[in-house]
Enzyme design. Structure first.
Site, PDB file in Angstrom:
ATOM      1  N   HIS A   8      36.497  22.634  -1.328  1.00  0.00           N
ATOM      2  CA  HIS A   8      37.451  22.721  -0.255  1.00  0.00           C
ATOM      3  C   HIS A   8      37.894  24.004   0.262  1.00  0.00           C
ATOM      4  CE1 HIS A   8      40.539  24.367  -3.150  1.00  0.00           C
ATOM      5  NE2 HIS A   8      39.751  23.614  -3.960  1.00  0.00           N
ATOM      6  N   GLU A  81      39.014  17.035  -9.203  1.00  0.00           N
ATOM      7  CA  GLU A  81      38.990  18.355  -9.972  1.00  0.00           C
ATOM      8  C   GLU A  81      39.234  17.736 -11.468  1.00  0.00           C
ATOM      9  OE1 GLU A  81      37.450  20.613 -10.923  1.00  0.00           O
ATOM     10  OE2 GLU A  81      37.962  22.314  -9.678  1.00  0.00           O
TER      11      GLU A  81
END
Length: 179
Positions: A8, A81
């Site tokens: 990201h 994550e």
């Protein structure tokens, strides 16, 4: 399968060198600009499928990259994550972080997701995508920790502790192939 992996774009926590983990932090202005730049760079690259972490920073990045295409990124929990327990929100410590990626590390007392469980969930999605898209190109937008697991999936176990914790920079694509 050809996998284009993208970590990201930048968040305020990245800019402040804070460990995010599973804490859901949006992109900052620089992160949005990174994602837009990458969208333009990848515009000519055909994508057959796109998948993203459900965390907002990854979704925002994937939405930018997929804008103007006839493809929307599907969210999958398996590439959220890794949870870093009590260390989320703390200043990033490279040496400590490196320990968490070594075989046999047990961070359960601190609430850190076990490495084998984390890699297992990422690998299960990669296995599924490889079977589903054997000759196609897949975009995956996720996180630094997920990039570590993806590298292990394609390249095998790291040879040094430094390699074990090497993650990709924000919004820099990496290409992996599996036949």
């Amino acid at each position: 399968m050809k996998l284009i992996f993208v970590r990201h774009g930048q968040t305020e926590w990245n800019a402040k060198r804070l460990l995010q983990g599973s804490t859901d932090i949006p992109l900052n202005r620089a992160g949005m600009e990174q994602a837009e730049t990458l969208r333009r760079e990848l515009a000519a690259v055909p994508l057959d499928f796109a998948v993203t972490s459900p965390l907002v920073r990854a979704r925002q990045t994937a939405e930018r990259i997929c804008a103007g295409r006839n493809i929307a990124a599907e969210s999958d929990e398996r590439i959220a994550e890794r949870h870093f327990g009590r260390f989320e929100g703390a200043v990033f410590d490279r040496a400590l972080f490196a320990e968490w990626w070594l075989p046999g590390f047990d961070g359960s007392a601190d609430g850190i997701e076990p490495l084998d469980r984390f890699c297992g969930r990422v690998f299960s999605l990669l296995d599924e995508l490889s079977a589903r898209f054997p000759r196609q190109t897949v975009l995956m937008v996720a996180h630094g920790g997920v990039s570590i697991a993806v590298q292990r999936y394609f390249d095998g176990e790291p040879k040094t502790p430094e390699e074990a914790a090497r993650f990709l920079p924000n919004c820099s694509p990496a290409v992996f192939e599996k036949n």
